[in-house]
Design a protein around this motif. Structure first.
Motif, PDB file in Angstrom:
ATOM      1  N   LYS A  63       0.868  -1.194   0.000  1.00 24.51           N
ATOM      2  CA  LYS A  63       0.000   0.000   0.000  1.00 24.51           C
ATOM      3  C   LYS A  63       0.898   1.236   0.000  1.00 24.51           C
ATOM      4  O   LYS A  63       1.970   1.229   0.611  1.00 24.51           O
ATOM      5  N   PRO A  64       0.465   2.314  -0.669  1.00 26.45           N
ATOM      6  CA  PRO A  64       1.320   3.515  -0.760  1.00 26.45           C
ATOM      7  C   PRO A  64       1.780   4.034   0.602  1.00 26.45           C
ATOM      8  O   PRO A  64       0.991   4.087   1.547  1.00 26.45           O
ATOM      9  N   ILE A  65       3.045   4.397   0.680  1.00 25.74           N
ATOM     10  CA  ILE A  65       3.600   5.019   1.885  1.00 25.74           C
ATOM     11  C   ILE A  65       3.601   6.536   1.695  1.00 25.74           C
ATOM     12  O   ILE A  65       3.394   7.291   2.623  1.00 25.74           O
ATOM     13  N   ARG A  66       3.843   6.942   0.465  1.00 25.80           N
ATOM     14  CA  ARG A  66       3.823   8.373   0.143  1.00 25.80           C
ATOM     15  C   ARG A  66       2.486   8.716  -0.500  1.00 25.80           C
ATOM     16  O   ARG A  66       2.060   8.039  -1.441  1.00 25.80           O
ATOM     17  N   PRO A  67       1.829   9.789  -0.036  1.00 22.29           N
ATOM     18  CA  PRO A  67       0.556  10.172  -0.678  1.00 22.29           C
ATOM     19  C   PRO A  67       0.759  10.550  -2.151  1.00 22.29           C
ATOM     20  O   PRO A  67      -0.092  10.263  -2.985  1.00 22.29           O
ATOM     21  N   LEU A  68       1.914  11.168  -2.473  1.00 21.90           N
ATOM     22  CA  LEU A  68       2.182  11.558  -3.860  1.00 21.90           C
ATOM     23  C   LEU A  68       3.179  10.590  -4.497  1.00 21.90           C
ATOM     24  O   LEU A  68       3.971   9.954  -3.789  1.00 21.90           O
ATOM     25  N   ALA A  69       3.159  10.519  -5.823  1.00 20.71           N
ATOM     26  CA  ALA A  69       4.117   9.671  -6.533  1.00 20.71           C
ATOM     27  C   ALA A  69       5.540  10.133  -6.208  1.00 20.71           C
ATOM     28  O   ALA A  69       5.760  11.328  -5.952  1.00 20.71           O
ATOM     29  N   PHE A  70       6.475   9.222  -6.231  1.00 16.79           N
ATOM     30  CA  PHE A  70       7.866   9.536  -5.896  1.00 16.79           C
ATOM     31  C   PHE A  70       8.367  10.681  -6.779  1.00 16.79           C
ATOM     32  O   PHE A  70       8.195  10.662  -7.991  1.00 16.79           O
ATOM     33  N   ASN A  71       8.948  11.682  -6.161  1.00 15.25           N
ATOM     34  CA  ASN A  71       9.527  12.842  -6.857  1.00 15.25           C
ATOM     35  C   ASN A  71       8.490  13.698  -7.596  1.00 15.25           C
ATOM     36  O   ASN A  71       8.852  14.445  -8.501  1.00 15.25           O
ATOM     37  N   SER A  72       7.225  13.562  -7.247  1.00 11.96           N
ATOM     38  CA  SER A  72       6.214  14.385  -7.928  1.00 11.96           C
ATOM     39  C   SER A  72       5.480  15.271  -6.923  1.00 11.96           C
ATOM     40  O   SER A  72       5.250  14.884  -5.785  1.00 11.96           O
TER      41      SER A  72
END
Lengths: 120, 223
Positions: B87-96
């Protein structure tokens, strides 16, 4: 002798012309990386961290009237020491241990591009 | 007769230890093979330290977080589960700053996840000292995290049975199960060893060592 002087002048004028451009590009890159997360890519204070949980609204850098009230020294203080340096929110982090003095100056130049203003 | 029995049991204990060690090596080796076969390395996760990034451009080129100190950063049990159901750890895509995390990290089967976990747990950093931080909800850490410093501006965290906070940092909801408390502190104290170029400010030199310990213990208490 004449030739050498011309050459030297050419080199110096190239350096003078090149430096501000390099700084401006650096400022934009630094801004997009560090600042846009709260202040927005275009500087309107609408970055992705501005959710309902954000207790303050990050400064809108495109608001020339507000940005003109701040001197470059004010901007430098707030970037280096964080919001409380200007009696503002600690949500604006202190960047003194992250950015170099040169990088802060490049950022300020970019902020002046965003506000199209010179400050007081 | 008694001596003979004792010898047998000592030998079987040794055999068991050897087998167990052998198994654990085999698992890590198998995990490394899976990691390679599934192309987890390369542009997504690099596994050889020290940190490579020198410029913002270097950081922006990365498609996922570096894993060369994964064994020091993550908790083993969490990792084995997460790899099966990422499950996603970051709410936004990596580096976005604009794209939502699509939540499309590849899933591994239970066996592969266990082996890859064993492999990743072998990737450690000497800069993470064990046994320094004990997870603890402490008022000083809370005050720094929520009021004095802007941590909550970028990181989601559990607050009054809800999720609060910003979007650009990794979520800290469940950090107590995901992260090694000692890594949180090591990262606060020595951020550039792990992430030389990152969007999070450096707090070393701004917070006292005691306060970095308090914040680390507080973050490690997040459920």
């Amino acid at each position: 002798m004449m030739r050498i002087t011309v050459c030297l002048l050419a080199v110096f004028s190239f350096l003078l012309a090149a430096t501000p451009q390099a700084d401006a590009a650096g400022g934009k890159e630094l801004y997009s990386f560090y600042c846009a997360q709260c202040h927005g890519v275009g500087g309107k204070g609408d970055g992705p961290n501005v959710t309902k949980d954000m207790p303050v609204t990050p400064r809108n850098f495109t608001n020339a009237a507000e940005m003109n009230k701040l001197s470059n020294a004010d901007l430098k203080n707030v970037i280096i020491d964080g919001g409380p340096a200007l009696s503002k929110s600690p949500m604006m982090p202190p960047w003194s241990k992250t950015l170099t003095d040169k990088e802060v100056d490049a950022l300020i130049k970019h902020l002046r591009v965003l506000c199209k203003c010179k400050g007081k | 007769m008694v001596t003979w029995k004792r010898t047998v049991s000592v030998v079987s204990v040794f055999a068991f230890i050897l087998a167990a060690n052998g198994m654990s090596w085999a698992d890590a080796a198998a995990g490394k093979k899976v990691f390679k076969a599934k192309k987890c390395g390369g542009s997504c996760h690099y596994t050889k330290g020290p940190a490579r990034e020198k410029t913002i451009a270097d950081q922006k080129k990365k498609k996922g977080p570096e894993l060369w100190y994964a064994g020091s950063k993550f908790q083993k049990e969490w990792m084995a589960k997460w790899l099966q159901d990422p499950k996603p750890i970051r709410p936004l895509a990596f580096n976005s700053l604009t794209k939502k995390n699509p939540g499309n990290h590849p899933k591994l089967s239970g066996g592969d996840a266990a082996n890859v976990t064993d492999y990743l747990m072998t990737l450690t950093s000497k800069d993470v000292k064990a046994g320094v931080i004990k997870p603890k909800k402490n008022p000083k850490g809370k005050l720094i995290f929520m009021k004095k410093m802007p941590c909550s501006g970028c990181h989601q965290y559990p607050f009054k049975k809800k999720i609060s906070g910003g979007m650009t940092g990794p979520s800290l909801v469940g950090a107590g199960k995901r992260l090694n408390p000692d890594w949180i502190y090591a990262y606060m104290v020595n951020p550039k060893v792990f992430k030389p170029v990152k969007i999070m400010p450096v707090f070393k030199g701004l917070l006292k060592d005691k306060d970095m310990k308090n914040v680390s213990a507080f973050v490690a208490s997040f459920k």
